[in-house]
Enzyme design. Structure first.
Site, short mmCIF file in Angstrom:
data_model
loop_
_atom_site.label_atom_id
_atom_site.label_comp_id
_atom_site.label_asym_id
_atom_site.label_seq_id
_atom_site.Cartn_x
_atom_site.Cartn_y
_atom_site.Cartn_z
CG ASP A 73 -62.33 83.09 -85.43
OD1 ASP A 73 -61.42 83.52 -84.70
OD2 ASP A 73 -63.39 82.60 -84.98
CE LYS A 179 -52.28 72.16 -88.67
NZ LYS A 179 -52.15 73.13 -87.59
NE ARG A 185 -54.73 78.71 -89.82
CZ ARG A 185 -54.80 77.89 -88.76
NH1 ARG A 185 -54.00 76.86 -88.65
NH2 ARG A 185 -55.70 78.11 -87.82
#
Ligand code: ITT
Length: 204
Positions: A73, A179, A185
């Site tokens: 999340d 990225k 993440r």
């Protein structure tokens, strides 16, 4: 006997899924996702924190499948908005809003805010549920600011308006692998990856 542990990623977001698969590649796990379990209904993300939502997704899917489960999340927290859109990042412009509608709303909301006051961070909460007694949590965050306009075409979600000061680029200006080396993440998932490498040998 299979030497791979089966792990379900509790997401229906294909952009997140692609990033998660890339960071976790090469370890002895057989990954699936909610795209492989169409009978599992959408999970209502009604928690007040990323952790609550990630736990809910991971626990529900672990129960439904009996397999290890990973949930992610993520939220974008803008300081001058007291942390909004935060846990509501997916539905900032309304239920079922698109990435573009969410970015537009954020740019409009911040239109009079000078660059120095546009500081923000991406926070990613990843949860691993092996069973109801074995649960682990991993976090990653990246500091930046919300640019006045979109730049770049890569990534997804808020990437084209999230500027990383150290490299003076938005996430959307980076290649997929770039990225995926430095993102919120990636930070959370690399912690998970190390942990999985430790514990998997006990299970296979
Ligand atoms: P699942 O719950 O099915 O995993 P979701 O899209 O609802 O998918 P989140 O609630 O975690 O996932 O994500 C909230 C939103 O934040 C997401 O829809 C994007 O708009 C944005 N977002 C998440 N990760 C992002 C990233 O790496 N870069 C840019 N925006 C991101």
């Amino acid at each position: 006997m299979s030497l791979m542990v089966k792990v379900v990623i509790a997401t229906r977001n294909k952009d997140k899924l692609r990033e998660i698969q890339a960071v976790l590649s090469g370890i002895p796990i057989e990954l699936s996702s909610l795209f492989d379990y169409s009978s599992i209904p959408p999970i209502k993300e009604d928690g007040n924190t990323l952790l609550e939502n990630a736990l809910k997704k991971a626990k529900d899917v672990q129960k439904a499948t009996g397999q290890w489960c990973i949930a992610d999340d993520t939220g974008l927290f803008v300081d001058i908005l007291n942390g909004a859109p935060g846990v509501c990042s997916a539905r900032y412009a309304g239920e079922n809003s698109t990435y573009e509608q969410n970015r537009r709303k954020l740019l409009l909301t911040l239109s009079d805010v000078p660059i120095k006051e546009r500081t923000a961070r991406f926070v990613c909460c990843v949860v691993l549920v092996i069973n109801s007694n074995k649960i682990e949590v991993f976090e990653g965050s990246v500091e930046g600011y919300i640019n006045h306009r979109e730049i770049g075409t890569g990534g997804f979600g808020y990437d084209s308006i999230f500027m990383i000061p150290e490299i003076r680029k938005t996430f959307a200006q980076l290649l997929f692998d770039e990225k995926n080396r430095i993102s919120h993440r990636a930070i959370a998932l690399n912690k998970l990856r190390s942990r999985l490498e430790q514990i998997i040998p006990q299970y296979v």
